[in-house]
Design a protein around this motif. Sequence first.
Motif: not given
Length: 251
Positions: A143-146, A204-205, A213-215
């Motif tokens: 969710n942070e990445a989104a 990707t998420m 993968l990091e944010i």
Amino acid sequence: MNKQRYFIELSYNGTNFHGWQTQPNGITVQECLDKALTTYFRQDIVTLGCGRTDAGVHATQFFAHFDVWILPAGEVVNALTGINSLLPYDIAVKRIFKVKDDAHARFDATSRMYNYHIHFAKDPFKLDRSWLYKGNLDIVKMNEAAQVLLNFTDFSCFSKSKTQTFTNNCKITEAKFEEIDGALVFTIKADRFLRNMVRAIVGTMVLVGKGDLEIANVAQIIEGKNRSKAGQSVPACGLYLVGVEYPYVKE
């Protein structure tokens, strides 16, 4: 003798179709719909859809427009039963309504919303309707990445190559994962979407959720505009077009 334009709202299970748009090498939703309308109204009808869903992608709400030689309005809008009887069971027409002659199902849409479904335990009732993911995902990080998506407009990194679009700019207004009954549902809303965009975003998420993968890398991928740097496209079976908005169409 003039023609009148109508919008048609439908839903479909995309499992058995090669997408929405008519093509020579496989049965499509548009092909079935055009055939049913042509048969029912006894005149050649070609629909134009609000977008193009790929093979295996579903839609709980999809709009198209079509023109018919002038018929009594009631004869068209009350034709649901007859048209549905001519369609396969995995396509359902919900309503037909008259619009202005220049109304356009694709270009007049102000937003579109998709859901992507992921489940984690084998379930025969989710076959071809959700993606079975064998592993654990961190929904908080996903969710942070989104939310990073909302800071950008050029999404070339998530677009299928060699498309006919003039721009890869989109305005995403909503992007979030929700846990529902032990499964995940990703919701994303934007003014427009690129070919394969949602499935590439989810892929990707998932890399973020796996810890591969990091944010911070998400922003770098978007800025790099390179499709090969983003995650793989997730399977089509979990993707649903669930909403299309127009300034002149009410629920």
